[in-house]
Design a protein around this motif. Structure first.
Motif, PDB file in Angstrom:
ATOM      1  N   ALA A 227       0.724  -4.637  14.668  1.00  0.00           N
ATOM      2  CA  ALA A 227       1.757  -3.633  14.928  1.00  0.00           C
ATOM      3  C   ALA A 227       2.978  -4.259  15.600  1.00  0.00           C
ATOM      4  N   GLY A 228       2.736  -5.156  16.555  1.00  0.00           N
ATOM      5  CA  GLY A 228       3.851  -5.826  17.216  1.00  0.00           C
ATOM      6  C   GLY A 228       4.672  -6.659  16.250  1.00  0.00           C
ATOM      7  N   ALA A 229       3.979  -7.387  15.358  1.00  0.00           N
ATOM      8  CA  ALA A 229       4.688  -8.200  14.369  1.00  0.00           C
ATOM      9  C   ALA A 229       5.469  -7.318  13.401  1.00  0.00           C
ATOM     10  N   LEU A 230       4.875  -6.195  13.001  1.00  0.00           N
ATOM     11  CA  LEU A 230       5.569  -5.289  12.082  1.00  0.00           C
ATOM     12  C   LEU A 230       6.814  -4.705  12.726  1.00  0.00           C
ATOM     13  N   PHE A 231       6.700  -4.281  13.970  1.00  0.00           N
ATOM     14  CA  PHE A 231       7.849  -3.667  14.644  1.00  0.00           C
ATOM     15  C   PHE A 231       8.968  -4.677  14.867  1.00  0.00           C
ATOM     16  N   THR A 232       8.603  -5.860  15.354  1.00  0.00           N
ATOM     17  CA  THR A 232       9.635  -6.861  15.639  1.00  0.00           C
ATOM     18  C   THR A 232      10.258  -7.423  14.365  1.00  0.00           C
ATOM     19  N   THR A 233       9.609  -7.222  13.235  1.00  0.00           N
ATOM     20  CA  THR A 233      10.183  -7.642  11.953  1.00  0.00           C
ATOM     21  C   THR A 233      11.021  -6.535  11.335  1.00  0.00           C
ATOM     22  N   ALA A 234      10.557  -5.295  11.449  1.00  0.00           N
ATOM     23  CA  ALA A 234      11.229  -4.183  10.778  1.00  0.00           C
ATOM     24  C   ALA A 234      12.594  -3.894  11.371  1.00  0.00           C
ATOM     25  N   VAL A 235      12.703  -3.908  12.691  1.00  0.00           N
ATOM     26  CA  VAL A 235      13.978  -3.545  13.325  1.00  0.00           C
ATOM     27  C   VAL A 235      15.076  -4.556  12.982  1.00  0.00           C
ATOM     28  N   PRO A 236      14.858  -5.869  13.163  1.00  0.00           N
ATOM     29  CA  PRO A 236      15.910  -6.807  12.751  1.00  0.00           C
ATOM     30  C   PRO A 236      16.182  -6.769  11.251  1.00  0.00           C
ATOM     31  N   ALA A 237      15.135  -6.553  10.447  1.00  0.00           N
ATOM     32  CA  ALA A 237      15.319  -6.527   8.993  1.00  0.00           C
ATOM     33  C   ALA A 237      16.264  -5.412   8.579  1.00  0.00           C
ATOM     34  N   SER A 238      16.172  -4.262   9.242  1.00  0.00           N
ATOM     35  CA  SER A 238      17.049  -3.149   8.889  1.00  0.00           C
ATOM     36  C   SER A 238      18.503  -3.439   9.215  1.00  0.00           C
ATOM     37  N   LEU A 239      18.727  -4.382  10.128  1.00  0.00           N
ATOM     38  CA  LEU A 239      20.097  -4.715  10.532  1.00  0.00           C
ATOM     39  C   LEU A 239      20.618  -5.987   9.860  1.00  0.00           C
ATOM     40  N   LEU A 240      19.719  -6.926   9.589  1.00  0.00           N
ATOM     41  CA  LEU A 240      20.148  -8.254   9.142  1.00  0.00           C
ATOM     42  C   LEU A 240      19.756  -8.576   7.704  1.00  0.00           C
ATOM     43  N   TRP A 241      19.146  -7.636   7.003  1.00  0.00           N
ATOM     44  CA  TRP A 241      18.707  -7.919   5.636  1.00  0.00           C
ATOM     45  C   TRP A 241      19.909  -8.226   4.746  1.00  0.00           C
ATOM     46  N   PRO A 242      19.850  -9.283   3.926  1.00  0.00           N
ATOM     47  CA  PRO A 242      21.005  -9.664   3.094  1.00  0.00           C
ATOM     48  C   PRO A 242      21.439  -8.527   2.162  1.00  0.00           C
ATOM     49  N   GLU A 243      22.750  -8.327   2.085  1.00  0.00           N
ATOM     50  CA  GLU A 243      23.295  -7.265   1.230  1.00  0.00           C
ATOM     51  C   GLU A 243      22.936  -7.495  -0.242  1.00  0.00           C
ATOM     52  N   ARG A 244      22.760  -8.731  -0.616  1.00  0.00           N
ATOM     53  CA  ARG A 244      22.457  -9.037  -2.014  1.00  0.00           C
ATOM     54  C   ARG A 244      21.135  -8.410  -2.446  1.00  0.00           C
ATOM     55  N   TRP A 245      20.194  -8.313  -1.526  1.00  0.00           N
ATOM     56  CA  TRP A 245      18.885  -7.708  -1.820  1.00  0.00           C
ATOM     57  C   TRP A 245      18.676  -6.482  -0.934  1.00  0.00           C
TER      58      TRP A 245
END
Length: 251
Positions: free
Chosen positions: A184-202
């Motif tokens: 759960a900790g890994a999922l949360f710490t991955t999901a929040v940055p991903a929603s902000l930093l995910w490349p626009e291309r994908w």
């Protein structure tokens, strides 16, 4: 007499066939009954060891997020509703990360039932609860600002599958009986940055009025399928090698 002999042979043959068919039917019925009994015997201990508290807390948090647009009334917007449902989906996924927590894991590893069956049974018991919770979450969002149900449900399913894949991977790669907190900790710490930093291309996190909505959900579908594949592969029993190169026992 030839006629009498032929009739006798046919009667004997028919009786033999009926007897064999009856024996086969009884054997199949007995096997089915034994399998059903084994499943019933397995369900009770699995229900007792499921992490209902973690699942309940995560579900409650998810419903609170989903209720936010309704609480705001006329000030709620479509973007707010979409983000609220995405946070709700993340909360449900965090609860799913605890699905394979089992204090009796090292005891049940020795039973004849394979790990894949035990994992599938746990999932089957929780899926109806998750489906009901997600339905309530969708209904909590006012219809006027509710995003497309199909697209946001696909995102929720992918997030849930990623959590399950992480839990299955942790169980396969470690001896921990409670890997849920780390997953759960890994999922949360991955999901929040991903929603902000995910490349626009994908892009994955787009609005319904964005022209990339359909393409983004094609990517969500790929993520869902990949996560389910990892779940299935990690459910297989690992074969450990004994010291000296021989095949070891399964755990």
């Amino acid at each position: 007499m030839p006629g009498v002999s032929g009739a006798t042979s046919r009667a004997a043959s028919g009786a033999t066939s009926r007897a064999a068919s009856g024996a086969t039917s009884r054997a199949a019925s007995g096997a089915t009954s034994r399998a059903a009994g084994a499943w019933r015997a397995l369900v009770r201990p699995v229900v007792r060891t499921l992490p209902w508290r973690a699942i309940g807390v995560a579900g409650g948090l998810g419903l609170l997020f989903a209720a936010a647009p309704r609480l705001l009334g006329e000030d709620a917007t479509g973007r707010l509703a979409l983000n609220a449902l995405r946070m709700s989906a993340l909360a449900f996924a965090l609860g799913a990360a605890f699905l394979l927590d089992d204090p009796a894991r090292h005891t049940t590893a020795a039973v004849p039932t394979r790990r894949a069956v035990r994992h599938t049974l746990r999932l089957a018991l929780v899926v109806p609860v998750a489906a009901l919770g997600w339905t309530v979450a969708l209904l909590l969002v006012p219809a006027g600002v509710r995003p497309p149900v199909g697209g946001v449900t696909l995102e929720a399913a992918a997030a849930l599958a990623l959590a399950l894949a992480g839990a299955a991977f942790a169980v396969r790669r470690s001896d921990s009986t409670r890997p849920g907190q780390a997953v759960a900790g890994a999922l949360f710490t991955t999901a929040v940055p991903a929603s902000l930093l995910w490349p626009e291309r994908w892009a994955l996190f787009v609005a319904p009025d964005d022209e990339r909505w359909a393409a983004a959900h094609d990517r969500w579908t790929v993520l869902l399928c990949a996560a389910l594949a990892v779940w299935a592969m990690c459910g297989a029993e690992p074969v450990r090698r004994r010291i000296g190169g021989g095949l070891g026992s399964r755990s």
